[in-house]
Design a protein around this motif. Structure first.
Motif, PDB file in Angstrom:
ATOM      1  N   ASN A   1       0.804  -1.219   0.000  1.00 18.10           N
ATOM      2  CA  ASN A   1       0.000   0.000   0.000  1.00 18.10           C
ATOM      3  C   ASN A   1       0.836   1.267   0.000  1.00 18.10           C
ATOM      4  OD1 ASN A   1      -2.375  -1.470   0.023  1.00 18.10           O
ATOM      5  ND2 ASN A   1      -2.385  -1.607   2.254  1.00 18.10           N
ATOM      6  N   GLU A   2       2.050   1.200   0.546  1.00 17.59           N
ATOM      7  CA  GLU A   2       2.890   2.391   0.600  1.00 17.59           C
ATOM      8  C   GLU A   2       3.902   2.381  -0.538  1.00 17.59           C
ATOM      9  OE1 GLU A   2       6.372   1.294   3.667  1.00 17.59           O
ATOM     10  OE2 GLU A   2       4.364   1.423   4.532  1.00 17.59           O
ATOM     11  N   ARG A   3       4.297   3.575  -0.961  1.00 17.50           N
ATOM     12  CA  ARG A   3       5.283   3.684  -2.043  1.00 17.50           C
ATOM     13  C   ARG A   3       6.614   3.092  -1.590  1.00 17.50           C
ATOM     14  NH1 ARG A   3       4.599   7.764  -6.109  1.00 17.50           N
ATOM     15  NH2 ARG A   3       6.831   8.179  -6.017  1.00 17.50           N
ATOM     16  N   PRO A   4       7.279   2.364  -2.480  1.00 20.45           N
ATOM     17  CA  PRO A   4       8.602   1.840  -2.133  1.00 20.45           C
ATOM     18  C   PRO A   4       9.593   2.990  -1.948  1.00 20.45           C
ATOM     19  CG  PRO A   4       7.848   0.980  -4.258  1.00 20.45           C
ATOM     20  CD  PRO A   4       6.856   1.968  -3.800  1.00 20.45           C
ATOM     21  N   ARG A   5      10.664   2.688  -1.250  1.00 22.35           N
ATOM     22  CA  ARG A   5      11.732   3.670  -1.024  1.00 22.35           C
ATOM     23  C   ARG A   5      13.039   3.100  -1.539  1.00 22.35           C
ATOM     24  NH1 ARG A   5      10.319   4.344   5.172  1.00 22.35           N
ATOM     25  NH2 ARG A   5      11.050   2.228   4.934  1.00 22.35           N
TER      26      ARG A   5
ATOM     27  N   VAL B   1       2.986  10.423 -11.407  1.00 17.73           N
ATOM     28  CA  VAL B   1       2.084   9.268 -11.359  1.00 17.73           C
ATOM     29  C   VAL B   1       1.132   9.403 -12.541  1.00 17.73           C
ATOM     30  CG1 VAL B   1       0.399   8.003  -9.982  1.00 17.73           C
ATOM     31  CG2 VAL B   1       2.250   9.226  -8.849  1.00 17.73           C
ATOM     32  N   PRO B   2       1.486   8.793 -13.700  1.00 18.09           N
ATOM     33  CA  PRO B   2       0.660   8.943 -14.895  1.00 18.09           C
ATOM     34  C   PRO B   2      -0.753   8.403 -14.711  1.00 18.09           C
ATOM     35  CG  PRO B   2       2.774   7.953 -15.432  1.00 18.09           C
ATOM     36  CD  PRO B   2       2.677   8.026 -13.958  1.00 18.09           C
ATOM     37  N   TYR B   3      -0.887   7.270 -14.042  1.00 19.78           N
ATOM     38  CA  TYR B   3      -2.188   6.688 -13.758  1.00 19.78           C
ATOM     39  C   TYR B   3      -2.232   6.337 -12.281  1.00 19.78           C
ATOM     40  CZ  TYR B   3      -2.630   6.325 -18.776  1.00 19.78           C
ATOM     41  OH  TYR B   3      -2.689   6.621 -20.104  1.00 19.78           O
ATOM     42  N   SER B   4      -3.403   6.372 -11.724  1.00 20.00           N
ATOM     43  CA  SER B   4      -3.569   6.090 -10.306  1.00 20.00           C
ATOM     44  C   SER B   4      -3.007   4.709  -9.956  1.00 20.00           C
ATOM     45  CB  SER B   4      -5.067   6.153  -9.955  1.00 20.00           C
ATOM     46  OG  SER B   4      -5.251   5.876  -8.603  1.00 20.00           O
ATOM     47  N   ASN B   5      -2.158   4.669  -8.940  1.00 23.89           N
ATOM     48  CA  ASN B   5      -1.549   3.443  -8.402  1.00 23.89           C
ATOM     49  C   ASN B   5      -0.544   2.773  -9.331  1.00 23.89           C
ATOM     50  OD1 ASN B   5      -2.916   3.627  -5.936  1.00 23.89           O
ATOM     51  ND2 ASN B   5      -4.746   2.776  -6.884  1.00 23.89           N
TER      52      ASN B   5
ATOM     53  N   GLN C   1       2.247  -1.603 -11.075  1.00 25.84           N
ATOM     54  CA  GLN C   1       1.142  -1.246 -10.189  1.00 25.84           C
ATOM     55  C   GLN C   1       1.614  -1.384  -8.743  1.00 25.84           C
ATOM     56  OE1 GLN C   1      -2.828  -2.835 -11.037  1.00 25.84           O
ATOM     57  NE2 GLN C   1      -1.802  -4.033 -12.650  1.00 25.84           N
ATOM     58  N   LEU C   2       1.348  -0.380  -7.961  1.00 21.74           N
ATOM     59  CA  LEU C   2       1.745  -0.388  -6.557  1.00 21.74           C
ATOM     60  C   LEU C   2       1.152  -1.585  -5.824  1.00 21.74           C
ATOM     61  CD1 LEU C   2       3.159   1.038  -4.221  1.00 21.74           C
ATOM     62  CD2 LEU C   2       1.108   2.429  -3.930  1.00 21.74           C
TER      63      LEU C   2
ATOM     64  N   ARG D   1       7.256  -7.157  -0.950  1.00 17.19           N
ATOM     65  CA  ARG D   1       8.616  -7.086  -0.399  1.00 17.19           C
ATOM     66  C   ARG D   1       9.235  -8.477  -0.445  1.00 17.19           C
ATOM     67  NH1 ARG D   1       9.452  -2.145   1.252  1.00 17.19           N
ATOM     68  NH2 ARG D   1       7.792  -0.958   2.228  1.00 17.19           N
ATOM     69  N   ALA D   2      10.510  -8.528  -0.777  1.00 22.47           N
ATOM     70  CA  ALA D   2      11.230  -9.800  -0.836  1.00 22.47           C
ATOM     71  C   ALA D   2      12.121  -9.917   0.390  1.00 22.47           C
ATOM     72  CB  ALA D   2      12.085  -9.854  -2.096  1.00 22.47           C
TER      73      ALA D   2
END
Length: 131
Positions: free
Chosen positions: A2-6, A38-42, A66-67, A72-73
């Motif tokens: 749900n959260e953007r990767p860093r 963010v060209p398209y949502s998510n 897609q987010l 996470r690995a």
């Protein structure tokens, strides 16, 4: 996810993130940067390195994913660097040239620079400028 990767995150990018990574084309990506636009949502652009099963970076990639499809690995063990393979054997190191090769001589004839015949074939305009 749900959260953007860093930067620094290790992600699994597979068919859930984008169709192009389905099946055998799935990869583990160590994130270097996340696109601001963010060209398209998510959906988002990620830049990172593909990590092999030994924990080594094998290729730099930019992926559009897609987010919600990212996972996470588990972190792989740190890559072992074989220092012996990284440096050339002493015999090869001794084969380097002692000095750089001599520069090639300029093979143009000496004299004033040539002028284009085209610029002198035309008469000057009334204001004195050649066309």
């Amino acid at each position: 996810m749900n959260e953007r990767p860093r930067p620094g995150d290790l992600l699994i990018v597979d068919g859930a993130a984008s169709v192009q990574f389905a099946g055998e084309r799935a990869l583990r990506l160590r994130v270097v940067s996340v696109g601001e636009a963010v060209p398209y949502s998510n959906w988002l652009w990620l830049t990172g390195y593909v990590i092999d099963r030994h924990g080594r970076a094998t290729a730099r990639r930019e992926v559009y994913v897609q987010l919600a499809g990212l996972r996470r690995a588990a972190s792989p063990p740190p890559a072992q660097i074989d220092r012996r393979a990284a440096s050339p054997p002493p015999a090869q190191a001794d084969r380097r040239p002692a000095s750089p090769p001599p520069a090639q001589a300029d093979r143009r004839p000496a004299g004033p620079p040539s002028t284009s015949s085209r610029s002198t074939d035309r008469p000057a305009r009334s204001d004195g400028v050649r066309r």
